[in-house]
Design a protein around this motif. Sequence first.
Motif, PDB file in Angstrom:
ATOM      1  N   UNK A  34      -1.011  -1.893 -13.451  1.00 42.96           N
ATOM      2  CA  UNK A  34       0.063  -1.468 -12.553  1.00 42.96           C
ATOM      3  C   UNK A  34      -0.400  -1.309 -11.110  1.00 42.96           C
ATOM      4  N   UNK A  35      -1.658  -1.010 -10.876  1.00 44.84           N
ATOM      5  CA  UNK A  35      -2.143  -0.844  -9.510  1.00 44.84           C
ATOM      6  C   UNK A  35      -2.404  -2.216  -8.875  1.00 44.84           C
ATOM      7  N   UNK A 142       5.675  -7.566  -9.003  1.00 45.32           N
ATOM      8  CA  UNK A 142       6.010  -7.657  -7.571  1.00 45.32           C
ATOM      9  C   UNK A 142       7.298  -8.429  -7.296  1.00 45.32           C
ATOM     10  N   UNK A 143       7.651  -9.364  -8.183  1.00 43.92           N
ATOM     11  CA  UNK A 143       8.848 -10.176  -7.974  1.00 43.92           C
ATOM     12  C   UNK A 143      10.017  -9.751  -8.856  1.00 43.92           C
ATOM     13  N   UNK A 144       9.906  -8.554  -9.456  1.00 43.93           N
ATOM     14  CA  UNK A 144      10.995  -8.079 -10.290  1.00 43.93           C
ATOM     15  C   UNK A 144      10.581  -7.906 -11.738  1.00 43.93           C
ATOM     16  N   UNK A 145      11.559  -7.644 -12.587  1.00 44.33           N
ATOM     17  CA  UNK A 145      11.280  -7.354 -13.990  1.00 44.33           C
ATOM     18  C   UNK A 145      11.333  -8.629 -14.822  1.00 44.33           C
ATOM     19  N   UNK A 146      10.459  -8.712 -15.816  1.00 50.11           N
ATOM     20  CA  UNK A 146      10.429  -9.867 -16.700  1.00 50.11           C
ATOM     21  C   UNK A 146       9.951  -9.422 -18.079  1.00 50.11           C
ATOM     22  N   UNK A 147       9.959 -10.347 -19.015  1.00 49.96           N
ATOM     23  CA  UNK A 147       9.618 -10.037 -20.408  1.00 49.96           C
ATOM     24  C   UNK A 147       8.518 -10.964 -20.889  1.00 49.96           C
ATOM     25  N   UNK A 148       7.572 -10.406 -21.655  1.00 54.55           N
ATOM     26  CA  UNK A 148       6.484 -11.184 -22.250  1.00 54.55           C
ATOM     27  C   UNK A 148       6.440 -10.921 -23.743  1.00 54.55           C
ATOM     28  N   UNK A 149       6.151 -11.952 -24.509  1.00 53.42           N
ATOM     29  CA  UNK A 149       6.000 -11.807 -25.956  1.00 53.42           C
ATOM     30  C   UNK A 149       4.590 -12.232 -26.347  1.00 53.42           C
TER      31      UNK A 149
END
Length: 528
Positions: A34-35, A142-149
């Motif tokens: 996160x940092x 940094x470019x918004x929210x996304x999802x990873x599987x």
Amino acid sequence: MTDIDVIIVGAGPAGLTLAAELSLAGVRPLVLEKHLAPRDVPKASGIAGRILDVLRYRGILDRFEAASSDPHVAARFPFGGTHVDFTQLADPPMRAVPLPQMEIERLLAERARELGAEINRGHEVVGVSQDEATVTAEVRGPDGQYRLTARYLVGCDGGRSRIRDMAGIGFPGTTYPEVNRVAQVCVGDSVTVHDNGDIEVPGLGRLPFGFNRTDRGMFAFAPNPGGLFLQTVEDEAADYDDDEPLTLTELADSVRRVLGVDLPMSDPKRLSRFTFKDRQAERYREGRILLAGDAAHLLPATGTALNVGMLDSVNLAWKLAADVQGWAPAGLLDTYHDERHFAGARARLQTRAQVALRRGHDEAADSLREIFQELLSDEPALRRIGALVGGTDIRYPMPGEHALTGVFATDLTLHTDQGATSVAELMHAGRPVFLDLADRPELREIGGEWAHRIDIRTAKTDGHPADAMLIRPDGHIAWAARIGEPADTAAPTLREALSHWFGSASVAQSRVPGSIPAPPQMWMTSCL
């Protein structure tokens, strides 16, 4: 279809070690931190104990020693307000390499990237869900929210782990009402540093090197080039933010409260503050979510947590890789909790003992520390404490009756027809090794059935401890044959061990599309 093999949450020492070990095993890890940049708040100040052996077995210890200001520092360590001095021993049971945590993390990240790991900073996992086959992370980047599987997700996100909380894993234990402030500073000319390490403080007088207790707390110090390494300990109920840096003013105020006088200080090279918590996760695995490092345990003493956390990752990586690659035997991944929860409990044992030693403020507590210090003048007691603190006394509970089963493999010098080598060199690739030390072709033949998964070596060594050994990728011995043990008793137990740890010999390795397979190797050398 998954995006990645393993998501690692947190780019601290445990997470970066896991990334490197998974990459070495041919698995695709993705580290999410996160940092945006590595934190420069000083925390751990070195690596010590068993993890030094593991780094040497991977062939990278020299990197850490080269970056240290004093890679061969004298083996003297604090223990609950007492001193443990191993310098009187020709072969100290514990050593340390001083190195700021920021530098440790830089070297681990460098290693992980060399092996192909991806590290994304500024990406915070804000949600986790899982089913029988995958785990999904909701990530804010940094470019918004996304999802990873992924196939698995490992929380290496520290003592305040959100992954642990989202997985519903309990974290019972105790928080001690004390604050430790540590610094490396220069002191003014008015402070006299004596040859034996004592200091003369204006308005107070002479303070002996080491731990000094007052009614208001503890002041500890040791001279170092250009100044003092010092620490204050005070009982406080405040809950400090670990990311909030300690200032020289705050340190000076603490010293004044403890000693009752001002200590002139300047030019700090290190300033850190920490509280002590004694906690351990109820379980290290919840389905496809696992924990390592401080997310799994917090230890109430210095010099232990970072090393224990890195060892968590070394234990976990090859087991995760086996599952991802499709050859893991039933229950293999569950042994991660069994073994490392056991190791974490051992670490808590010695750090809790340090709590009992350091927190007593009456005459009885002074007597306890004095007696303990006397006991440490005896070599057996000194070695026992060194092994306990360094984690070198760990023998994992596992099948097998041989005395070596479960212990870390000693770095034997090995003689082959191609020259001298060592156990450490055999472990550079991070693969299991079947090591024949007594020319046992019938046992090598059995091991050969798993040659696509293990390396097979034949060698001689002086005073060999066993006729043959099966060494796991983490350096622990999974099986050993007694000297002269008949084939009709050694062979069945070898097959059992190979199947227990490395699956059926007939099961081919499978891969998630797009990931990198571990190269099969079969090294056969002989001196006979």
